[in-house]
Enzyme design. Structure first.
Site, PDB file in Angstrom:
ATOM      1  N   THR A  87      20.896  54.974  35.316  1.00 16.70           N
ATOM      2  CA  THR A  87      19.818  55.263  34.270  1.00 16.70           C
ATOM      3  C   THR A  87      18.524  55.476  35.372  1.00 16.70           C
ATOM      4  O   THR A  87      17.309  55.480  35.108  1.00 16.70           O
ATOM      5  CB  THR A  87      19.488  53.747  33.685  1.00 16.70           C
ATOM      6  N   SER A  88      19.187  55.488  36.691  1.00 16.85           N
ATOM      7  CA  SER A  88      17.750  55.774  37.650  1.00 16.85           C
ATOM      8  C   SER A  88      18.028  57.086  38.248  1.00 16.85           C
ATOM      9  O   SER A  88      18.891  57.997  38.131  1.00 16.85           O
ATOM     10  CB  SER A  88      18.082  54.808  38.916  1.00 16.85           C
ATOM     11  N   ASP A 138      18.649  41.232  30.341  1.00 15.09           N
ATOM     12  CA  ASP A 138      18.579  40.518  31.784  1.00 15.09           C
ATOM     13  C   ASP A 138      19.582  39.396  31.713  1.00 15.09           C
ATOM     14  O   ASP A 138      19.311  38.353  30.755  1.00 15.09           O
ATOM     15  CB  ASP A 138      17.333  40.204  32.390  1.00 15.09           C
ATOM     16  N   LYS A 178      13.008  45.202  38.685  1.00 15.39           N
ATOM     17  CA  LYS A 178      14.004  44.225  37.763  1.00 15.39           C
ATOM     18  C   LYS A 178      13.708  42.833  37.733  1.00 15.39           C
ATOM     19  O   LYS A 178      13.758  42.197  36.516  1.00 15.39           O
ATOM     20  CB  LYS A 178      15.544  44.652  38.294  1.00 15.39           C
ATOM     21  N   GLY A 236      16.338  48.267  40.565  1.00 18.63           N
ATOM     22  CA  GLY A 236      14.806  48.503  39.862  1.00 18.63           C
ATOM     23  C   GLY A 236      13.696  49.086  40.666  1.00 18.63           C
ATOM     24  O   GLY A 236      12.628  48.887  40.090  1.00 18.63           O
ATOM     25  N   SER A 290      27.093  52.854  44.082  1.00 17.32           N
ATOM     26  CA  SER A 290      27.439  53.498  42.808  1.00 17.32           C
ATOM     27  C   SER A 290      26.611  54.627  42.647  1.00 17.32           C
ATOM     28  O   SER A 290      25.719  54.688  43.652  1.00 17.32           O
ATOM     29  CB  SER A 290      26.955  52.486  41.708  1.00 17.32           C
ATOM     30  N   ARG A 291      26.927  55.517  41.655  1.00 17.23           N
ATOM     31  CA  ARG A 291      26.198  56.609  41.372  1.00 17.23           C
ATOM     32  C   ARG A 291      24.905  55.989  40.252  1.00 17.23           C
ATOM     33  O   ARG A 291      25.010  55.193  39.753  1.00 17.23           O
ATOM     34  CB  ARG A 291      26.885  57.755  40.627  1.00 17.23           C
ATOM     35  N   ALA A 292      24.027  56.750  40.041  1.00 16.50           N
ATOM     36  CA  ALA A 292      22.975  56.505  39.227  1.00 16.50           C
ATOM     37  C   ALA A 292      23.443  56.535  37.757  1.00 16.50           C
ATOM     38  O   ALA A 292      24.456  57.224  37.366  1.00 16.50           O
ATOM     39  CB  ALA A 292      21.770  57.491  39.358  1.00 16.50           C
ATOM     40  N   SER A 305      28.662  40.767  38.637  1.00 18.37           N
ATOM     41  CA  SER A 305      28.740  41.938  39.115  1.00 18.37           C
ATOM     42  C   SER A 305      28.654  42.420  40.231  1.00 18.37           C
ATOM     43  O   SER A 305      29.574  43.097  41.009  1.00 18.37           O
ATOM     44  CB  SER A 305      27.675  42.728  38.265  1.00 18.37           C
TER      45      SER A 305
END
Length: 503
Positions: free
Chosen positions: A208-209, A266, A298, A178, A204-206, A274
């Site tokens: 939504t960022s 959320d 976030k 976030g 991880s890859r993006a 996760s």
């Protein structure tokens, strides 16, 4: 045998449906008509002994032939085969585990057996996106207790690979996200590995960022390591920074995240499941988790952060992993760059001890590294910061990053954008607020993360004074069109930087 088992011909359509397998039948296909297949029906598709479950889209027109079954790219990858291969279709059997999801919607707790059945069915591709959205909604808010979170986490670990390492202590770190920038992993891993701890970092890859850790690392070295290569790198250098998608550690989590992110819901329970399912599957024994707290992060309040931290610790303890949480400032981006290459340049500046390197990124990375060094037994309580600082200042951390990059396939310089444009302050005053979410969207409009050099470079921090015409940020793009899109958005936003004169 019913007509639903008559053969159709396989046809690859080249349609990207992301990770959801989708198949296509013409409305006048004899099987489609005789079996009553309708749009959004769930179908089993068989190619010999191989089968998948997919969502049906019905075609009106000549996109495919009457007796062809069109496959999206996700369905094609899952089923395999070649154009023209015979395939058979039928209605997918009832999804029995979904009854537990319905019960959860009406307030019944999710038991261990139900969680296991649901997760198994998700990994086998039996859940549609709509059904996964229902599960996510049922678990969002405060609808999952600790027992349910433990059951879900344990189930998610069980359906993926689980790595084992020679070291008794295997450390890791994670940020709940976030916050743009904040690329501490690429600094923490070499500091910790240089001190002799084992830290096999999968990132991880993006989604939504503007950049994920794997995207940023990929501007420096290859990240698509298979398990054998990952083991070799860790054995040689004590750590790695690899893309988690190349090793199937928590496949259910990857599928749930794909649906969860666009919903914007959320859930502490889903977040904890996760994070910890992947850490435990990766073989970690001790984990430090960064929880940025801020109005546009976030996690938006100290109370919410403390509740999340407690659940992470409690679930970790129940599953045999030591978790330490750090609540950090989430009011503004960390570092100056937002976007894969720009964040990588920030990392290099810190590791190379360059004058003017972003000190907020440096201090946050040192804080997290010190916690890991203490948690992993390399430093006594309260002594981790001094050790981390000495390793960074001596250049040992930078040498370790160079060695990790070399082991992963060779270190390279991050790219530079061909097009840049400064966004200037329209009036003077003090920067009293920065909108993280709007800045992240701006960087994406500039082309990040698909264009690695794209994004933005920050020039004004929270609390700083700016004069009229002073640069607030510089947009970076790899094409003039993307630069124009980003600039148009920036000029329409009044909340990127809130500048006021003190009263």
């Amino acid at each position: 045998m019913s007509r639903a088992h008559e053969a159709l011909q396989l046809h690859r359509l080249g349609i990207d449906t992301y990770q959801e397998p989708v198949v296509f039948l013409r409305s006048d296909c004899p099987i489609c008509r005789s079996e009553g297949f309708e749009a959004q029906s769930r179908l089993e598709v068989w190619r010999g002994d191989h089968h998948i479950v997919a969502t049906l889209n019905v075609v009106h027109g000549n996109l495919i032939e009457r007796c062809q079954l069109g496959l999206s790219e996700a369905a094609w990858r899952a089923l395999g085969g070649a154009n023209g291969d015979p395939v058979r279709v039928r209605h997918a059997p009832p999804l029995l585990s979904f009854s537990a999801v319905r019960a959860k919607i009406y307030g019944r707790p999710l038991g261990a057996e139900a969680a296991s059945s649901i997760v198994q069915d998700i990994v086998e591709g039996k859940y549609s996106d709509i059904e996964m959205a229902a599960l996510i909604t049922a678990c969002s808010g405060n609808r999952m207790d600790v027992a349910e979170t433990i059951a879900l986490t344990r189930s998610m670990i069980a359906v993926g690979q689980r790595l084992h390492w020679d070291s008794e202590i295997v450390v890791d770190k994670h940020c709940v996200g976030g916050l743009p920038g904040n690329r501490t992993t690429l600094i923490v891993v070499p500091i910790v590995a240089a001190c002799g701890l084992t830290i096999p970092k999968t990132s991880s890859r993006a989604i939504t960022s503007p950049a994920g850790t794997a995207d940023t690392m990929e501007t420096l070295a290859p990240v698509g390591l298979d398990l054998a290569r990952m083991r070799a790198v860790v054995q040689k250098e004590g750590g790695c920074i690899a893309w988690g998608g190349a090793v199937s550690l928590s496949p259910a989590d990857d599928l749930l995240i794909r649906v969860e992110r666009p919903l914007g819901l959320d859930s502490d329970g889903l977040l904890v499941a996760s994070v910890l399912s992947k850490k435990i599957a990766a073989g970690s024994t001790h984990v430090v988790i960064d929880i940025p707290v801020g109005r546009t992060a976030k996690v938006r309040s100290a109370a919410a952060a403390e509740g999340l931290a407690k659940r992470l610790v409690d679930v970790g303890q129940a599953l045999g992993i030591a978790v330490s949480t750090v609540l950090t400032d989430g009011s503004q981006p960390v570092g100056r760059g937002i976007g894969p290459a720009l964040e990588a340049w920030d990392v290099l500046a810190v590791l190379r001890n360059e004058p003017g390197a972003p000190d907020d990124l440096r201090q946050r990375a040192l804080l997290l590294a010190s916690r890991l060094l203490e948690l992993g037994g390399k430093a006594a309580p309260g002594q981790g910061m001094a050790l981390a600082e000495s390793v960074l200042a001596s250049g040992a951390a930078y040498k370790k990053l160079e060695a990790i990059c070399a082991a992963q396939g060779g270190m390279r310089e991050p790219p530079r954008a061909a097009y840049t444009h400064e966004l200037l302050a329209l009036h003077q005053g003090q920067v009293v607020a920065i909108d993280n979410r709007s800045l992240a969207r701006l960087a994406k409009l500039a082309g990040a993360p698909l264009a690695p050099a794209a994004g933005l470079m920050m020039h004004a921090a929270l609390g700083s004074r700016v004069a009229v015409g002073q640069p607030l940020l510089t947009l970076h793009a790899e094409s003039p069109g993307e630069l124009a899109y980003a600039l148009a958005y920036a000029e329409s936003q009044e909340n990127l930087f809130t500048i006021e004169e003190p009263q």
